[in-house]
Design a protein around this motif. Structure first.
Motif, mmCIF file in Angstrom:
data_model
loop_
_atom_site.group_PDB
_atom_site.id
_atom_site.type_symbol
_atom_site.label_atom_id
_atom_site.label_comp_id
_atom_site.label_asym_id
_atom_site.label_seq_id
_atom_site.Cartn_x
_atom_site.Cartn_y
_atom_site.Cartn_z
ATOM 1 N N GLN A 276 0.845 -1.146 -0.072
ATOM 2 C CA GLN A 276 0.087 -0.219 0.110
ATOM 3 C C GLN A 276 0.824 1.233 -0.105
ATOM 4 O OE1 GLN A 276 -3.236 -0.251 -0.420
ATOM 5 N NE2 GLN A 276 -3.074 -2.552 -0.312
ATOM 6 N N LEU A 277 0.576 2.229 -0.999
ATOM 7 C CA LEU A 277 1.576 3.158 -1.313
ATOM 8 C C LEU A 277 1.030 4.655 -1.142
ATOM 9 C CD1 LEU A 277 3.209 1.709 -4.735
ATOM 10 C CD2 LEU A 277 3.974 1.496 -1.773
ATOM 11 N N ALA A 278 1.667 5.731 -0.926
ATOM 12 C CA ALA A 278 1.021 6.839 -0.871
ATOM 13 C C ALA A 278 1.226 7.554 -2.349
ATOM 14 C CB ALA A 278 1.950 7.847 -0.107
ATOM 15 N N PRO A 279 0.388 8.589 -2.718
ATOM 16 C CA PRO A 279 0.391 9.296 -3.782
ATOM 17 C C PRO A 279 1.511 10.347 -4.286
ATOM 18 C CG PRO A 279 -1.760 9.283 -3.017
ATOM 19 C CD PRO A 279 -0.845 8.891 -1.954
ATOM 20 N N PHE A 280 1.770 10.348 -5.506
ATOM 21 C CA PHE A 280 3.122 11.170 -5.758
ATOM 22 C C PHE A 280 4.362 10.925 -5.403
ATOM 23 C CE2 PHE A 280 4.549 15.750 -6.274
ATOM 24 C CZ PHE A 280 4.529 15.869 -7.352
ATOM 25 N N VAL A 281 4.641 9.832 -5.287
ATOM 26 C CA VAL A 281 6.045 9.191 -4.805
ATOM 27 C C VAL A 281 6.682 8.581 -5.747
ATOM 28 C CG1 VAL A 281 7.110 8.192 -2.923
ATOM 29 C CG2 VAL A 281 5.185 9.355 -2.382
ATOM 30 N N ASN A 282 8.018 8.603 -5.886
ATOM 31 C CA ASN A 282 8.802 7.739 -6.807
ATOM 32 C C ASN A 282 9.360 6.571 -6.020
ATOM 33 O OD1 ASN A 282 9.767 6.645 -9.348
ATOM 34 N ND2 ASN A 282 11.273 8.337 -9.451
ATOM 35 N N TYR A 283 9.101 5.392 -5.915
ATOM 36 C CA TYR A 283 9.483 4.400 -5.071
ATOM 37 C C TYR A 283 10.594 3.488 -5.711
ATOM 38 C CZ TYR A 283 5.519 5.255 -1.812
ATOM 39 O OH TYR A 283 4.477 5.728 -0.770
ATOM 40 N N GLN A 284 11.481 3.072 -4.745
ATOM 41 C CA GLN A 284 11.921 1.753 -5.104
ATOM 42 C C GLN A 284 12.050 0.983 -3.738
ATOM 43 O OE1 GLN A 284 15.992 1.846 -6.544
ATOM 44 N NE2 GLN A 284 16.803 3.287 -4.898
ATOM 45 N N PHE A 285 12.026 -0.290 -3.738
ATOM 46 C CA PHE A 285 11.988 -1.368 -2.715
ATOM 47 C C PHE A 285 13.383 -2.086 -2.478
ATOM 48 C CE2 PHE A 285 8.025 -0.190 -4.578
ATOM 49 C CZ PHE A 285 7.371 0.369 -3.851
ATOM 50 N N ARG A 286 13.456 -2.606 -1.205
ATOM 51 C CA ARG A 286 14.262 -3.653 -1.174
ATOM 52 C C ARG A 286 13.790 -4.557 0.122
ATOM 53 N NH1 ARG A 286 19.583 -0.669 1.592
ATOM 54 N NH2 ARG A 286 18.643 -0.399 3.934
ATOM 55 N N VAL A 287 14.331 -5.937 0.436
ATOM 56 C CA VAL A 287 13.725 -6.863 1.001
ATOM 57 C C VAL A 287 14.699 -7.351 1.978
ATOM 58 C CG1 VAL A 287 12.217 -8.844 1.573
ATOM 59 C CG2 VAL A 287 11.916 -7.235 -0.590
ATOM 60 N N THR A 288 14.479 -7.330 3.225
ATOM 61 C CA THR A 288 15.425 -8.100 4.240
ATOM 62 C C THR A 288 14.837 -9.195 4.807
ATOM 63 O OG1 THR A 288 16.721 -6.158 4.769
ATOM 64 C CG2 THR A 288 17.176 -7.835 6.157
ATOM 65 N N ALA A 289 15.660 -10.367 4.971
ATOM 66 C CA ALA A 289 15.040 -11.568 5.601
ATOM 67 C C ALA A 289 15.463 -11.857 7.101
ATOM 68 C CB ALA A 289 15.599 -12.894 4.922
ATOM 69 N N ILE A 290 14.583 -11.967 8.029
ATOM 70 C CA ILE A 290 14.831 -12.051 9.458
ATOM 71 C C ILE A 290 14.698 -13.364 9.796
ATOM 72 C CG2 ILE A 290 14.547 -11.166 11.676
ATOM 73 C CD1 ILE A 290 13.435 -8.652 10.203
ATOM 74 N N ASN A 291 15.801 -14.120 10.550
ATOM 75 C CA ASN A 291 15.635 -15.278 11.354
ATOM 76 C C ASN A 291 15.894 -15.165 12.766
ATOM 77 O OD1 ASN A 291 18.237 -15.457 11.195
ATOM 78 N ND2 ASN A 291 18.708 -17.070 9.732
ATOM 79 N N ALA A 292 16.217 -16.264 13.275
ATOM 80 C CA ALA A 292 16.436 -16.110 14.819
ATOM 81 C C ALA A 292 17.881 -15.889 15.118
ATOM 82 C CB ALA A 292 16.269 -17.688 15.393
ATOM 83 N N VAL A 293 18.748 -15.741 14.120
ATOM 84 C CA VAL A 293 19.909 -15.326 14.377
ATOM 85 C C VAL A 293 20.120 -13.709 14.171
ATOM 86 C CG1 VAL A 293 22.448 -15.340 13.577
ATOM 87 C CG2 VAL A 293 20.986 -17.479 13.533
ATOM 88 N N GLY A 294 19.274 -13.112 13.169
ATOM 89 C CA GLY A 294 19.487 -11.863 12.982
ATOM 90 C C GLY A 294 18.895 -11.635 11.562
ATOM 91 N N GLN A 295 19.085 -10.269 11.091
ATOM 92 C CA GLN A 295 18.721 -9.799 9.811
ATOM 93 C C GLN A 295 19.662 -10.051 8.696
ATOM 94 O OE1 GLN A 295 17.726 -5.549 9.497
ATOM 95 N NE2 GLN A 295 15.917 -5.772 10.878
ATOM 96 N N SER A 296 19.355 -10.533 7.478
ATOM 97 C CA SER A 296 20.352 -10.592 6.383
ATOM 98 C C SER A 296 20.526 -9.384 5.703
ATOM 99 C CB SER A 296 19.667 -11.423 5.231
ATOM 100 O OG SER A 296 18.431 -10.696 4.709
ATOM 101 N N GLN A 297 21.472 -9.392 4.970
ATOM 102 C CA GLN A 297 21.951 -8.117 4.053
ATOM 103 C C GLN A 297 20.546 -7.904 3.324
ATOM 104 O OE1 GLN A 297 24.681 -6.216 4.168
ATOM 105 N NE2 GLN A 297 25.352 -7.423 6.048
#
Length: 1380
Positions: free
Chosen positions: A702-723
């Motif tokens: 769900q996004l806001a109007p009038f914004v030029n987006y790019q996205f990235r994803v981080t995976a999280i497990n019991a040890v911590g966050q990935s790059q």
């Protein structure tokens, strides 16, 4: 990691106990006559299951035991005539059975229970009995519902009325719930609402269901058939979430409300109930619902939004929740609003519930019944169930509305009073008996109770008591001192003593004493303070390969006197150890780990009074690979970053993001974090957008109007966050009108003739388009004016030329190039304030005590405040102290009083006792103060003193303790002396307390100790005529920290020779004292210039040219000579300059540090001091600046060194003490004379015994062959002793004649010695019965026992042909002397 649930539960339980103790009334013992009291009854609105027997509860206590009767629908209920109705024994509870027939509905009605004994009648509530009903759904034929795609729809439920009302829900023929979302949802009335219909909604089995709670039955309505008409063919293959119409053109529509209808409605809710407001809107696209409250914010802590924001829920409604609530529905075509006016009414609720009242004959007392509600409830009094107006008049009682006053009550006037508070929304009824008793105090609890408590916890010591008249209860500790109340102690009305924070010193025996004019009763409680039970090494998260061994630690620290138990659980269930698992006191071992061992392990340690717990998780990994280079036994690691981000299904305010998860490295992904970056407002900054479960890899953002987006994803497990992953392609949303309302709108005046309207600008992501600006409106409130408005790009607008402090209505709206956003709620603001014109008048004071005073004044006209009334501000200052010569600070202080009543008053506290104060009053608004009132003068009464300014304890000798203190900074009155209490301490045991009362000019005290290991605890307080003040408690130091007094140089050296001149010259030695043991002797000194001579000791002074040493001893079981005890006068060690002095420098030294104390007459906090240490060996100087008051501790000194100390003022260097010489201790502590040690004495005795045995053996050996049996042996032994000294000439031994003169040579020097057996070189020479002819000295003479008397010399042997060289014959006596 440590568990906190137990501690939270304990804290909540402590709070509940505290509230119970606060409100608990005094209980009357059951063995005393008392009116009935209802202890258990059924609820007022009592709904029963028709399948069960009916039980209506009513239980009561009293003495005599009460009897019971019932009324039904206001008439007497004759239980004996109905075979189905029985009453339980010794109880009023009714049981109605239907085994022999009958209908439960026949017994519906209003029931009330009466409990009666000789002293009164108690009533239960009126219990409305109703039977639960579950009616069937009426038979009906439902025609198919036909609607056009995109239009709204409501499917009516209309469930049958039940008792209680049923719970409704919608299902299909497969008994699957109808999916609900923002578009489709069920309303509060059970109807199913469609904001707009889609073709996929066409089904034939929409069925409403009603579940009845009591009967556990579900009634189902006939299903609806829904048909959806479309203008174009439907394409199944083109359906997706962003285009639900399959590419067809469906007419969009602006929002309209399906429920409620119209533009406004009203709602009434009762206080403490739940408020439910609902707004369901139709429209295409589906409208979004937002909620506001006019004139304020929604109550954030109580409000909750349900049903996709369509329902607003407020729990525990209160009066401030009333007002106008607005729901707004909007989509991109427009918005609409609906106002709901909420009224909050209230059934009666208690302000002061009446409690049982116990009075003694001729005593007075009130019975209070205060209740509130909306509308205000009516109060009705009853006596024994009858209206008080219809009972005989009693001269001892007077009804005053919600209070009955009893005066001079008499025996036999006991009764039960009922208070009934009612309004149209309900009623409250309470029973309270008035019992007239004549009873001495008595204790109700167990005797000599032992209470154990954890250190630093709140503690309650219970002491239930009773008496009539009500006794006065006081607590004492260890049977001493005044009553415990105040500070960390608090005594409740029911006798409970609260200790707010238990410490080790709070251990002891506490005695509660109840006292009245009829007698006294007491009880004791023993309190033990224990160390807390804590897990100091908690289990940690473990990962173990299958087949290996896992180990969890659980090391515990607890009080040694408390037994503890350690228990382990797995996943909150008791852990079965079996043969495989091993548990010891500090750990749990799991050998041969398998998949079933995975889980969360918790270690819980409990003592009898507290507990602690800690948890850790065990993860089981796969077995190691057969290939050693690739092992699955590696520990889990962070996941690899997700890959191949893809965007699809673009829409105006959403887009689908898909990715491929990376390798999880033996730890499953629990969630994914999606972040975004936009290049318009904050380029390069990544922000969190949302998180998603770890089993998803495709989501709609769900996004806001009038914004030029790019996205990235981080995976999280019991040890911590990935790059983070690589960024996705950019996606730009189209613009729109603002959705948000500017927050923080307010109007206030910065000047008396303006009003500044300010608000918070929208966030960057709320702009929704370019050219963001704001429209602001304002108008005078309640004048009917039109709105003034203007537009601005900023977040502030100033309205000029206003009147002073008048209200304005203001609102604001955000706009951009795409349109205008929603308007804000109307907020009331005010123009600027001016100085108040009037002053409070007739300021006066009443009821002045030592620390507080009651103030009264006449108020100002609120219109003269010229602003928002804030408070009446009192300025007060301490003008002087009534203590002669005591300087005080005249700093002004303030205290505010908020009062708008006709006769305002207030209490000014925290005043200093025995002082003169002046004060005046002003009225204030938010910016200004008005003119002052009249100034009044107040004189506080005398109080108890503060603690002494300091209290130091020094060990100057082995057997004396010297105490020194200074007067309290605030005496709070005229000091009339000091109280010094002291007692011996040995661990937790204390000795008998001794009390000394000293005059006010005495600030020193010396205590003589029975032995040097005795330690004392001292309690010092000053007192005035009012009483003793704050106690200063100190404990005497350990002797190991004191100086080594066996070394005269370690004593303090006084350079003032006047101390030695204060005593007579050294007398002749005294006769030894008779061996005895004496008690400690105390000597006190005055601070005046005249020295005080000790009178209770015999003294001897020893004076050296440069020092005067003073020691104190006492007679013990050995014979001792008393030595001198000296005391410093206040004129010692003084150099005077400019009226300021520094004197009485004292030192307590250790090996590498020293404690320094001195006295001075500088004003407190006005001077810094410098300590100058000069090392005697090399004259090096160590300077220590000191800002705090003495005593001070100085470190980094040289062990065993001699120092010269001088204290002087930092500001006035010429003001200095005299030089003071002291010596630090050597590196070892408490050097002891070796000759007094037991091991050394034993060794010497053993050596003497061995020598004696050797002599006896020698005598026996030689007794067979000589006339002088001991001579040869003694001679040989002597030669053995002096073997190492054979080359040294022997000194002659003094031989004393009978007249006392000495003769160094015998008359027979030339006679040879006969009978000598052995030469000094060891050669043996035989002879007859004569002595060997070796010596040139005189005759050797023997006593009858064969011992020598005489002196022998040594010369060369005359016969050198026998092969003997020059040799020396040695006298055994000489040999032994040579050893010495």
């Amino acid at each position: 990691m440590l568990g906190q649930g137990g501690h939270v539960a304990l804290a909540v339980m402590s709070l509940v106990l505290l509230l119970c103790r606060e409100a608990a009334p005094i209980e009357v013992p059951q063995d005393l006559k008392q009116p009935p009291t209802i202890v258990k009854q059924s609820v007022k609105d009592y709904i029963v299951d028709p399948r069960d027997n009916i039980i209506i509860e009513c239980e009561a206590k009293g003495n005599p035991v009460p009897t019971f009767s019932w009324r039904r629908n206001g008439k007497f209920f004759n239980i004996g005539k109905d075979p189905r109705v029985t009453m339980r024994k010794r109880s009023g509870t009714l049981e109605i059975g239907f085994r022999s027939g009958g209908r439960p509905e026949d017994y519906e009605g209003e029931y009330q229970c009466f409990a009666t004994n000789d002293l009164g009648v108690a009533l239960s509530n009126k219990i409305l009995l109703r039977v639960s009903k579950a009616p069937l759904w009426p038979k009906e034929v439902l025609e198919p519902v036909v609607v056009t795609e995109g239009t709204p729809l409501v499917l009516a439920c209309n469930p049958p009325p039940g008792l209680p009302p049923p719970f409704t829900f919608w299902m299909n023929s497969a008994m699957t719930p109808i999916p609900q979302d923002k578009r489709v949802s069920m309303g509060l009335n059970g109807d199913l609402y469609f904001s707009n219909v889609l073709t996929k909604d066409a089904h034939t089995d929409y069925s409403c269901n009603a579940r009845f709670l009591f009967t556990h039955t579900i009634q189902q309505k006939n299903p609806f058939t829904l048909k959806v008409l479309t203008k174009e063919p439907y394409n199944d293959t083109s359906y997706n979430a962003t285009d639900p119409y399959g590419g067809r053109k469906v007419a969009e529509s602006t929002p309209t409300f399906l429920s409620p209808s119209g533009t406004e409605s009203s709602k009434m809710v009762l206080r403490d109930e739940q408020l439910l407001l609902e707004c369901i809107a139709a429209g295409l696209p589906t409208p979004t619902i937002k909620w506001f409250k006019k004139g304020g914010d929604l109550p954030g802590r109580k409000v909750k939004f349900d049903n996709y924001n369509k329902t607003l829920k407020i729990i525990n409604v209160s009066e401030e929740d009333a007002g106008e609530y607005v729901c707004m529905a909007n989509n991109h075509l427009g918005s609409i609003r609906h106002s709901i006016f909420v009224q909050v009414k209230a059934a009666p609720y208690w302000l002061d519930k009446p409690f049982n009242l116990v009075l003694a004959p001729e005593e007075n007392g009130p019975l209070v019944c205060r209740a509130n509600g909306n509308p205000k409830p009516n109060i009705q009094w009853l006596v024994n169930g009858l209206p008080i107006e219809s009972t005989p008049h009693s001269p001892s009682r007077q009804v005053l509305g919600d209070t009955i006053m009893f005066r001079l009550v008499q025996m036999g006037s006991s009764a039960v009073y009922q208070c009934n508070a009612s309004n149209q929304h309900g009623y409250l009824m309470a029973n309270a008996f008035v019992s007239v008793l004549d009873m001495p105090p008595r204790m109700l609890g167990p005797k000599n109770q032992l209470i154990k408590v954890i250190e630093n916890n709140r503690t309650f010591l219970d002491c239930p008591f009773f008496g009539s008249p009500l006794p006065d209860l006081r607590w004492f500790k260890n049977g001493q001192g005044s009553g415990l109340d105040g500070g960390q102690y608090r005594v409740y009305i029911n006798g409970t003593l609260e200790i707010k924070r238990a410490r080790a010193e709070d251990e002891g025996t506490y005695t509660c004493v109840a006292n009245s004019m009829l007698g006294t009763a007491e009880n004791q409680v023993r309190l033990e303070v224990k160390e807390p039970t804590r897990i100091v090494r908690a289990p940690e998260r473990r990962s173990a390969v299958r087949g290996s061994t896992a180990h969890f630690d659980c090391k515990v620290k607890s009080d040694p006197s408390l037994p503890i138990t350690v228990a382990w659980t797995k996943d909150d269930k008791p852990l079965y150890l079996g043969w495989r698992l091993r548990k010891d006191e500090e750990s749990l071992t799991i050998p041969n780990v398998n998949e079933g061992d995975e889980g969360t392990y918790t270690c819980t340690v409990k003592s009898e009074i507290d507990q602690d717990s800690a948890s850790a998780r065990l993860t089981v990994l796969e077995e190691a690979s057969l290939n050693p280079s690739v092992s699955s036994a590696l520990p889990p690691d962070r996941s690899d970053p997700p890959m191949d981000l893809d965007l699809s299904d673009p829409a105006a305010r959403s887009v689908r993001l898909t990715w491929i998860p990376g390798n999880d490295h033996r730890s499953p992904v629990t969630e994914f974090l999606v972040q975004f970056e936009e290049d318009r407002w904050e380029p390069g900054r990544w922000q969190d957008l949302s998180t998603y479960p770890g089993d998803l890899n495709s989501v709609i953002l769900q996004l806001a109007p009038f914004v030029n987006y790019q996205f990235r994803v981080t995976a999280i497990n019991a040890v911590g966050q990935s790059q983070p992953s690589r960024p996705s392609p950019r996606y730009k949303t189209s613009g729109a009108a603002p959705d948000a309302i500017p927050r923080g709108l307010r109007g206030w005046g910065s000047k008396k003739d303006n009003m500044e309207i300010t608000w918070e600008p929208l966030l960057d992501l709320e702009r929704n388009g370019p050219n963001l600006h704001y429209s602001v409106w304002w108008r005078r409130k309640d004048l009917g004016e039109g709105w003034s408005n203007m537009s601005t790009f900023g977040s502030k607008h100033v309205v000029h030329n206003t009147e002073t402090y008048v209200p304005y209505e203001i609102k604001v709206q955000a706009r951009n190039e795409f349109g205008q956003g929603p308007e804000s709620n109307v907020v009331v603001g005010y123009s600027g304030e001016d100085k108040p014109t009037d002053a409070p008048t007739d300021l006066r004071v009443s009821k002045v005590d030592s620390t507080k005073a009651n103030l009264h004044w006449k108020p100002v006209d609120l219109s003269s405040v010229q602003g928002e009334f804030k408070e009446y501000r009192l300025y007060y200052w301490r003008e002087s102290s009534l203590v002669p010569g005591l300087m005080v600070s005249k700093e002004k202080k303030t205290k505010g009083f908020y009062s708008i009543v006709a006769e305002p008053s207030g209490i000014l506290s925290d005043l200093v006792s025995y002082s003169k104060y002046k004060m005046f009053l002003v009225v204030t608004n938010n910016l200004f103060e008005g003119p002052p009132s009249n100034t009044v003068e107040v004189t506080t009464k005398e109080g108890v003193p503060d603690a002494p300014k300091f209290f130091s304890i020094n060990r100057r000798t082995f057997d004396t303790v010297h105490l020194e203190w200074d007067k309290p900074l605030e005496p709070n009155g005229i000091l009339i002396g000091y109280q010094l209490k002291y007692q011996t301490v040995n661990g937790s045991r204390v000795g008998r307390a001794q009390l000394e009362t000293l005059p006010p000019n005495v600030t020193e005290f010396t205590l003589r100790l029975p032995d040097r290991s005795t330690r004392y605890k001292f309690y010092l307080s000053a007192f005035t005529q009012v009483g003793a003040g704050v106690v200063y408690a100190e404990e005497s130091p350990h002797f190991a920290n004191e100086e080594n007094l066996t070394d005269p140089t370690a004593l303090v050296e006084l350079t003032d020779a006047s101390v030695a001149s204060a005593f007579s010259p050294t007398p002749s030695p005294l006769a030894p004292l008779t061996p005895t043991t004496i008690a400690p002797t105390t000597i006190s000194t005055s601070t005046s210039a005249t020295p005080t001579t000790p009178t209770s000791t015999t003294t001897t002074a020893t004076t050296t040219p440069s020092t005067t040493t003073a020691t104190t001893t006492e007679a013990s079981t050995t014979t001792t000579t008393p030595e001198l005890v000296t005391f410093k006068r206040t004129d010692q060690n003084v150099l005077v300059g400019r009226g300021r002095e520094i004197w009485n420098v004292t030192v307590e030294s250790n090996s590498n540090y020293t404690n320094v104390s001195w006295r001075h007459n500088f004003p407190a906090g006005s001077s810094e001091f410098v300590l100058e240490f000069t090392l005697d060996s090399d004259k090096s100087v160590k300077v220590v600046p000191v800002k705090q008051q003495p005593p001070v501790s100085v470190a980094d000194l040289i062990a065993g060194a001699k120092y010269q100390l001088r204290v002087y003022s930092h500001e006035l260097n010429s003001i200095s003490s005299k030089s003071f010489i002291f010596k630090t201790k050597p590196a070892y502590i408490d050097q002891v004379d070796i000759a007094t040690q037991g091991w050394f004495i034993g060794l010497m005795c053993a050596i003497a015994l061995i020598i004696l045995i050797l002599l006896i053996v020698c005598f026996i050996k030689r007794s067979r062959g000589g006339k002088y049996p001991g001579g040869g042996c003694v001679t040989g032994f002597a030669k053995y002793l002096v073997r190492d000294k054979k080359d040294l000439p022997l000194d002659p031994v003094d031989q004393k004649d009978q007249d006392g003169s000495f003769d160094y040579h015998s008359d027979e020097d030339n006679k040879p010695l006969q009978g000598s057996q052995t030469s000094l070189d060891g050669n043996v020479k035989e002879s007859d019965d004569s002595l060997v002819d070796y010596g040139e000295g005189g005759d050797g003479q023997f006593n009858e026992d064969g011992s020598f008397i005489g002196q022998y010399t040594v010369k060369k042997d005359k016969d050198e042909t026998e092969g003997n060289e020059s040799s020396e014959a040695t006298s055994p006596v000489n040999a032994i002397y040579s050893l010495a």
